[in-house]
Design a protein around this motif. Structure first.
Motif, PDB file in Angstrom:
ATOM      1  N   UNK A   1      54.495  40.693  52.641  1.00 15.70           N
ATOM      2  CA  UNK A   1      54.723  40.599  51.199  1.00 15.70           C
ATOM      3  C   UNK A   1      53.758  39.582  50.591  1.00 15.70           C
ATOM      4  N   UNK A   2      53.612  38.464  51.341  1.00 12.67           N
ATOM      5  CA  UNK A   2      52.718  37.429  50.850  1.00 12.67           C
ATOM      6  C   UNK A   2      51.294  37.983  50.762  1.00 12.67           C
ATOM      7  N   UNK A   3      50.927  38.710  51.776  1.00  7.96           N
ATOM      8  CA  UNK A   3      49.589  39.298  51.803  1.00  7.96           C
ATOM      9  C   UNK A   3      49.378  40.228  50.609  1.00  7.96           C
ATOM     10  N   UNK A   4      50.435  41.032  50.371  1.00  6.53           N
ATOM     11  CA  UNK A   4      50.295  41.995  49.282  1.00  6.53           C
ATOM     12  C   UNK A   4      50.167  41.278  47.941  1.00  6.53           C
ATOM     13  N   UNK A   5      50.963  40.199  47.804  1.00  5.42           N
ATOM     14  CA  UNK A   5      50.898  39.438  46.551  1.00  5.42           C
ATOM     15  C   UNK A   5      49.513  38.852  46.355  1.00  5.42           C
ATOM     16  N   UNK A   6      48.981  38.287  47.450  1.00  3.14           N
ATOM     17  CA  UNK A   6      47.658  37.683  47.333  1.00  3.14           C
ATOM     18  C   UNK A   6      46.607  38.737  46.994  1.00  3.14           C
ATOM     19  N   UNK A   7      46.798  39.877  47.610  1.00  3.74           N
ATOM     20  CA  UNK A   7      45.862  40.965  47.316  1.00  3.74           C
ATOM     21  C   UNK A   7      45.946  41.367  45.840  1.00  3.74           C
ATOM     22  N   UNK A   8      47.176  41.460  45.353  1.00  7.82           N
ATOM     23  CA  UNK A   8      47.354  41.827  43.934  1.00  7.82           C
ATOM     24  C   UNK A   8      46.705  40.794  43.025  1.00  7.82           C
ATOM     25  N   UNK A   9      46.899  39.521  43.370  1.00  7.13           N
ATOM     26  CA  UNK A   9      46.309  38.445  42.585  1.00  7.13           C
ATOM     27  C   UNK A   9      44.798  38.549  42.553  1.00  7.13           C
ATOM     28  N   UNK A  10      44.249  38.837  43.720  1.00  9.90           N
ATOM     29  CA  UNK A  10      42.798  38.965  43.825  1.00  9.90           C
ATOM     30  C   UNK A  10      42.292  40.123  42.978  1.00  9.90           C
ATOM     31  N   UNK A  11      43.016  41.230  43.033  1.00 15.14           N
ATOM     32  CA  UNK A  11      42.636  42.415  42.250  1.00 15.14           C
ATOM     33  C   UNK A  11      42.635  42.084  40.759  1.00 15.14           C
ATOM     34  N   UNK A  12      43.656  41.367  40.337  1.00 15.01           N
ATOM     35  CA  UNK A  12      43.787  40.988  38.937  1.00 15.01           C
ATOM     36  C   UNK A  12      42.594  40.128  38.519  1.00 15.01           C
ATOM     37  N   UNK A  13      42.243  39.208  39.420  1.00 10.08           N
ATOM     38  CA  UNK A  13      41.124  38.318  39.157  1.00 10.08           C
ATOM     39  C   UNK A  13      39.823  39.114  39.040  1.00 10.08           C
ATOM     40  N   UNK A  14      39.678  40.063  39.974  1.00  9.04           N
ATOM     41  CA  UNK A  14      38.467  40.883  39.969  1.00  9.04           C
ATOM     42  C   UNK A  14      38.377  41.717  38.694  1.00  9.04           C
TER      43      UNK A  14
END
Lengths: 287, 354
Positions: free
Chosen positions: A8-21
């Motif tokens: 879940x943490x990984x997915x959240x971080x991935x989502x955050x990164x996507x948002x940033x990108x």
């Protein structure tokens, strides 16, 4: 403290990164599309307070009706013509061997990289009374009086078709290229003639490209400005010209905005309607 | 012409920088204005004749920008509260309208003595006439080779039996309505207030014979040059430019409509005092007299004709020369900015479309 599920943490971080990108693009879109369109809409209903006067004018004065009518009629003609002309080109490009496909596509794309203004003037040179076309026809004795090929609706349609042809050919080509050749062979092995396999197998599979091309060309024609301005002879008044005249000649930003909003709504409605038949991602050739 | 603008700006910046480094008078050298005109051959000519000499004499930097339709931008510049333009050279009706709408600085003519000495009808509280041009009838010499049998009046332009051929008018009511009324027999000095209904009625008559309603000056000249039309209403400078290139075309000042552009200053202009100084210099008789040496438009300051700068033969070719002005109609911008004038403008689009 309870341990957080690592996935879940990984997915959240991935989502955050996507948002940033995505954020630079989002900022650009908000700044260049959302805010101006919002401003446009505000302006269309504001003149010393809230008013629907501009919209009332649009729907009551016949110049607006006539321009909308003409614009949609030209858009329809251009769309049909680009399809008729573009489909065989795309078909050929998708079926010939290298390097012929590259050659065909470069013939489509090269003019695409030339300025619209230059192409409009080029058509003027070709089509006017003393232009190349009329002189050739006269020399061969096919006509005795020069034909009125330009400074009217016809000239506008011819040039617009030429300018927008790549927008039809390219989505068609990208769809056709993905159609497996084996399907045609299978059709033939089941006893279908070339025409029959084309109509029953190839044509239906190419439809997403057709719809994409139709939509692109139709919507782009609705907003055309330079071409009708130069080749329309001052009589072919498309809706974008009504917008510009409202600003230049009459200094009525409210009315100009209202026309823009109506056109925008019409275009969105078309997209939605098309989207119901064929999903947008499919239309743009992604799947 | 972004390249040109860039070079001008770069050159100015470079000049400014070197002055700042070398000269103790750097504060004076920093004085500058942004001047906006319509570009093309016209702006080039005025740069040589008026802008460069003025900049030199006043010791200021004149930055240039060019826009074919300055009016919408003038309004939005002032609306933002921080205009970047100072002086705009624009058709006089926009100066009058801008004054009415409060987007221009009211001029103090005691600081502009050159303009104060010009005839009163050449200036308003917000503007000074800058140059004159004329909407004239031009025609093809291939179609009408015989000077005696060539069209000479707007009535001839409207007479499709006596003068068969294709025609073009500007896609704009200014000057076009005046021409229609003169074609219908209204004398040049009795045009205003315009009988708008009568003018549109007369225009309906010629409409089927109008091949193109042109939108840019370059287009009007090209139509005539290419043989696309045989007769056209166009600005005198456009047709005379063709004749210089050897094209078989001609024009007449008879019943031409004499028009002007004026200089005005945007409200809240960043360099207001310098702009006013420039305004005075721009209508200086000698600078004004220089203009027609570079382009076929006439000086707005009548004193320019007394400077002796303009050769006598040249005077005869200019739209504002006394002998030519006499056979023309002087456009009333006051009428065009009145309610009736604006209503007439609004009728145009529906007329053009039907």
């Amino acid at each position: 403290m309870t341990a957080i599920d690592p996935s879940l943490r990984y997915r959240r971080r991935e989502q955050g990164l996507m948002l940033l990108l995505a954020s630079p693009a989002v900022i650009v879109i908000v700044a260049l599309v959302v805010i101006p369109v919002g401003w446009l809409m505000t302006q269309s209903v504001y003149e010393n307070g809230f008013t629907l006067e501009h919209y009332r004018r649009i729907f009551s004065e016949d110049i607006y009706w006539r321009s909308f009518g003409l614009t949609f009629r030209i858009a329809l003609m251009v769309t049909v013509l680009t399809l008729v002309l573009g489909y065989p080109v795309a078909y050929a490009a998708a079926h010939v061997k290298r390097p012929w496909d590259v050659l065909i596509l470069s013939f489509v794309i090269l003019p695409f990289w030339t300025s619209v203004l230059v192409r409009a003037y080029a058509w003027l040179v070709l089509l006017q009374r003393t232009g190349v076309t009329n002189q050739m026809l006269e020399r061969f004795g096919l006509i005795s009086e020069p034909l009125a090929l330009v400074h009217n609706e016809l000239g506008t349609v011819i040039a617009t078709v030429h300018i927008l042809l790549p927008f039809m050919v390219l989505p068609l080509y990208s769809t056709m290229q993905k159609i497996p050749r084996e399907l045609m062979l299978a059709g033939a092995s089941l006893g279908g003639g070339p025409l029959h396999t084309f109509l029953r197998v190839f044509l239906p599979l190419s439809l997403p490209g057709v719809v994409a091309g139709l939509t692109l060309v139709f919507v782009l024609t609705l907003g055309f400005y330079i071409t009708p301005e130069l080749l329309g002879g001052g009589r072919t008044i498309m809706i974008s010209m009504v917008v510009s005249r409202n600003v230049e000649l009459y200094n009525q930003w409210g009315a100009a905005s209202a026309v823009g909003v109506v056109l925008l709504v019409a275009v969105l409605a078309i997209f939605l309607a098309v989207g119901r038949i064929i999903p947008l991602d499919k239309m743009l050739g992604q799947k | 012409m972004p390249e040109r603008r860039l070079t001008i700006r770069t050159a100015c910046a470079a000049a400014g920088l070197s002055l700042a480094l070398l000269s103790p008078l750097s504060a004076q050298a920093a004085e500058q204005i942004m001047f906006v005109s319509q570009g093309g051959a016209y702006q080039k000519a005025q740069t040589i004749a008026i802008l460069d000499p003025s900049a030199k004499k006043l010791g200021i930097t004149i930055n240039q920008d060019s826009v074919p339709d300055a009016w919408p931008i003038m309004r939005s510049q002032v609306a933002t509260g921080k205009p970047t333009w100072d002086v705009v050279d624009v058709a006089t009706n926009f100066c009058l309208r801008g004054g009415e709408q409060g987007i221009l600085e009211k001029l103090d003519f005691s600081k502009i003595p050159n303009a104060a000495a010009m005839p009163a009808e050449y200036r308003s509280d917000y503007s000074v006439a800058y140059e004159f041009y004329s909407s004239v009838m031009g025609y093809s010499l291939k179609k009408f080779p015989d000077a005696a049998a060539a069209p000479k009046t707007w009535a001839d332009f409207w007479d499709v039996k006596k003068f068969p051929g294709r025609r073009s008018l500007r896609n704009h009511p200014l000057a076009t309505l005046e021409a229609a009324l003169m074609a219908d027999g209204v004398p040049a000095d009795k045009l205003y207030p315009l009988d708008v209904d009568r003018a549109f009625k007369k225009l309906e008559e010629i409409k089927p014979h109008i091949t193109v309603w042109w939108t840019s000056g370059a287009q009007s000249a090209q139509l005539l040059n290419d043989g696309e039309v045989d007769m056209v209403m166009a600005w005198n400078g456009r047709i005379s430019a063709l004749t210089k290139e050897g094209a078989k075309v001609a024009y007449t000042y008879n019943q031409g409509i004499l028009q002007s552009t004026s200089l005005c200053v945007l409200k809240g202009a960043p360099n207001l005092p310098t702009a006013i100084k420039f305004l005075n210099e721009a209508v200086d008789p000698v600078h004004q007299a220089n203009l027609p040496l570079h382009i076929d438009y006439g000086p707005a300051n009548p004193k320019a004709y007394d400077t002796g700068v303009i050769p006598a033969a040249r005077v005869g070719e200019l739209p504002s020369a006394p002998a030519n002005a006499k056979v023309q109609a002087l456009m009333s911008y006051a009428w065009w900015t009145s309610a009736a004038g604006e209503a007439a403008e609004k009728r145009w689009l529906s007329f053009a479309q039907k």
